[in-house]
Design a protein around this motif. Structure first.
Motif, short mmCIF file in Angstrom:
data_model
loop_
_atom_site.label_atom_id
_atom_site.label_comp_id
_atom_site.label_asym_id
_atom_site.label_seq_id
_atom_site.Cartn_x
_atom_site.Cartn_y
_atom_site.Cartn_z
N THR A 1 6.25 -12.93 -5.85
CA THR A 1 6.25 -13.99 -5.08
C THR A 1 4.92 -14.56 -4.72
O THR A 1 4.95 -15.75 -4.68
N LEU A 2 4.01 -13.80 -4.55
CA LEU A 2 2.47 -14.41 -4.15
C LEU A 2 2.15 -15.10 -5.19
O LEU A 2 1.31 -16.21 -5.32
N ALA A 3 2.40 -14.69 -6.61
CA ALA A 3 2.00 -15.42 -7.64
C ALA A 3 2.62 -16.68 -7.78
O ALA A 3 1.99 -17.77 -8.19
N ARG A 4 4.08 -16.79 -7.73
CA ARG A 4 4.74 -17.86 -7.40
C ARG A 4 4.15 -18.94 -6.48
O ARG A 4 4.22 -20.08 -6.76
N VAL A 5 4.04 -18.33 -5.36
CA VAL A 5 3.41 -19.09 -4.39
C VAL A 5 2.21 -19.78 -4.57
O VAL A 5 1.85 -20.74 -4.43
N VAL B 1 0.13 -14.69 4.58
CA VAL B 1 1.08 -13.42 5.14
C VAL B 1 1.42 -12.44 3.93
O VAL B 1 1.34 -11.39 4.22
N LEU B 2 1.72 -12.92 2.74
CA LEU B 2 2.05 -12.33 1.56
C LEU B 2 0.97 -11.23 1.29
O LEU B 2 0.97 -10.10 0.88
N THR B 3 -0.38 -11.88 1.23
CA THR B 3 -1.53 -11.17 0.86
C THR B 3 -1.78 -9.97 2.00
O THR B 3 -1.99 -8.71 1.76
N GLN B 4 -1.50 -10.33 3.45
CA GLN B 4 -1.81 -9.37 4.43
C GLN B 4 -0.75 -8.16 4.25
O GLN B 4 -1.13 -7.04 4.32
N THR B 5 0.63 -8.87 4.00
CA THR B 5 1.54 -7.69 3.68
C THR B 5 1.44 -7.05 2.54
O THR B 5 1.54 -5.43 2.80
N ILE B 6 0.77 -7.34 1.39
CA ILE B 6 0.70 -6.45 0.34
C ILE B 6 -0.73 -5.70 0.51
O ILE B 6 -0.63 -4.34 0.02
N ALA B 7 -1.61 -6.16 1.38
CA ALA B 7 -2.81 -5.29 1.57
C ALA B 7 -2.15 -3.86 2.34
O ALA B 7 -2.56 -2.61 2.20
N ALA B 8 -1.48 -4.19 3.56
CA ALA B 8 -0.79 -3.22 4.39
C ALA B 8 -0.03 -2.14 3.52
O ALA B 8 -0.05 -1.01 3.75
N GLN B 9 0.60 -2.72 2.39
CA GLN B 9 1.63 -1.93 1.73
C GLN B 9 0.69 -1.04 0.64
O GLN B 9 1.14 -0.10 0.60
N ASN B 10 -0.11 -1.60 0.24
CA ASN B 10 -1.10 -0.93 -0.70
C ASN B 10 -1.82 0.26 0.29
O ASN B 10 -2.16 1.38 -0.23
N GLU B 11 -2.08 0.12 1.46
CA GLU B 11 -2.67 1.14 2.42
C GLU B 11 -1.80 2.22 2.54
O GLU B 11 -2.05 3.34 2.28
N LYS B 12 -0.56 1.82 2.88
CA LYS B 12 0.44 2.70 3.04
C LYS B 12 0.84 3.41 1.72
O LYS B 12 0.95 4.69 1.75
N ILE B 13 0.85 2.94 0.62
CA ILE B 13 0.98 3.53 -0.79
C ILE B 13 -0.11 4.47 -1.08
O ILE B 13 0.20 5.57 -1.44
N ARG B 14 -1.44 4.01 -0.77
CA ARG B 14 -2.63 5.10 -0.71
C ARG B 14 -2.35 6.39 0.17
O ARG B 14 -2.65 7.40 -0.42
N GLY B 15 -1.82 5.95 1.33
CA GLY B 15 -1.57 7.11 2.25
C GLY B 15 -0.48 8.30 1.75
O GLY B 15 -0.69 9.32 1.68
N LEU B 16 0.35 7.47 1.17
CA LEU B 16 1.75 8.40 0.78
C LEU B 16 1.37 8.92 -0.43
O LEU B 16 1.54 10.20 -0.82
#
Length: 401
Positions: free
Chosen positions: A225-229, A49-64
């Motif tokens: 959080t992902l690194a800790r998990v 879940v965290l990996t997918q969320t981070i990937a989606a956020q990275n995509e949004k960051i690239r778009g922004l």
């Protein structure tokens, strides 16, 4: 009296809490393995879940980021246009200033010319200068007359031309000043419009940058959080591997014992007296007499691989059946742990002992004391965790007691 009645149930409850084993804290190996596997799986799902969320956020960051770059380019183009308009406005204002100065000079020249003309007329009137008829009568011949008339006309025409030129130049300067003033207003309006558009785009870009920054911060928090998990999941996997290895050692020892089964040895002397043997309807006897505190089977969503029987510490434990001791020693969360092989497939195991009453390789007979109730390993409260295993896998002991 009332106070004694009030404290009595609390005291009894605390006594039971201290004496009886706490469910789940004395978990058998199979249950701990299942719990650890579930824990690893939960952490793996959380990682996903965290990996997918981070990937989606990275995509949004690239778009922004692309949006920020586009807005920045628009802002730069508008700034360049604004600079041009401001340059034009400065040029128009400079020309307007020069026109205004020229108009002021012409106004002064016109005033001087009009004042001079008026002064000449006043002077002519005061000195009673001759008019055209007087000039004709007083002329010395025709040639002299022509010169006199031409002189008078020249004076008049010259004064009129001077005044006319000054007035014409003044009118032109006035028109030019008005035109330049119009240009100034237009240039200033254009510059203000472009400035407003540039500021609007700058504000939009600022908001987008703030969104990108907030998203990056959220992404960074999730990455931490992902690194800790991941680290926790790796540790859980290592613990799981250790538990599985421990389980494998138990099962391997039981299988080897099944293959190398020998006859029971004579009783071991010197054991302390045990409680009377308790028999049921099955093949095995009860290892101790005491209340059942946790049965075999599902418990809080997990499998409890044996039964928990409460008894005071150092209560003698009897062998449920005759056989050979294949495990006797410390076994992780089981604490002091003993397994007895009875047949080629059937074995019983006894966990959390305070001390062992036999050793690996020894033969015991049914009812013989082979250990003592304790509180070792993952256990809080003295009790016996009793397992029945078939081919190394735990089964419900009530089918055999």
């Amino acid at each position: 009296m009332m106070r004694r009645r009030f404290w009595l149930p609390i005291t009894l409850g605390l006594s039971a809490y201290l004496v009886l084993p706490l469910p789940g804290l004395s978990a058998p190996l199979d249950e701990r393995i299942d719990r650890q596997r579930a824990k690893v799986e939960r952490k793996r799902q959380t990682e996903g879940v965290l990996t997918q969320t981070i990937a989606a956020q990275n995509e949004k960051i690239r778009g922004l980021q692309g949006e920020v770059r586009g807005l920045q380019r628009r802002q730069q183009r508008l700034q360049a246009t604004l600079d041009e308009k401001r340059t034009e406005l400065l040029d128009v204002r400079d020309r307007l200033e020069r026109a205004r100065r020229r108009l002021a000079e012409l106004r002064e020249e016109l005033a001087v010319a009009e004042d001079a003309l008026a002064a000449r007329l006043v002077e002519a009137y005061k000195t009673d200068e001759p008019d055209v008829l007087t000039v004709v009568l007083n002329a010395d011949g025709f040639g002299d007359l022509l010169e006199r008339v031409e002189f008078l006309d020249r004076i008049s025409d010259q004064d009129q031309r001077i005044v006319g030129r000054v007035r014409t130049a003044k009118a032109r300067a006035q028109r030019q000043a008005e035109q330049l003033l119009t240009l100034e207003r237009r240039a200033e309006d254009a510059a203000q419009t472009i400035l407003a558009r540039r500021n609007e785009i700058a504000a939009v870009r600022k908001r987008v940058v703030r969104r990108r920054t907030n998203l990056q911060e959220a992404r960074d928090r999730r990455q931490a959080t992902l690194a800790r998990v991941r680290s926790s999941r790796r540790r859980a996997q290592e613990d799981l591997r250790a538990l599985e290895a421990e389980q494998a050692r138990v099962e391997a020892a039981l299988r080897r014992a099944a293959q190398e089964r020998t006859s029971a040895s004579p009783p071991v002397p010197g054991n302390p007296p045990a409680a009377p043997i308790r028999r049921g309807s099955g093949r095995l006897i009860w290892p101790i007499n005491g209340p059942l505190t946790s049965p075999f089977g599902p418990r809080w969503g997990r499998q409890h691989a044996g039964i928990d029987i409460s008894a005071p510490e150092d209560t003698p434990i009897r062998a449920a059946d005759s056989g050979r001791v294949v495990i006797a020693g410390w076994m992780g969360g089981y604490g002091n742990y003993t397994c007895i092989q009875h047949t080629g497939s059937l074995s019983t195991c006894y966990a959390h002992q305070s001390r062992l009453g036999t050793s690996q390789g020894a033969s015991v007979r049914q009812g013989q004391v082979m250990g003592y109730v304790g509180n070792t390993g993952n256990s809080f409260g003295a009790h016996l965790h009793f397992e029945v295993r078939v081919n190394g896998s735990p089964v419900d002991p009530f089918g055999y007691l």
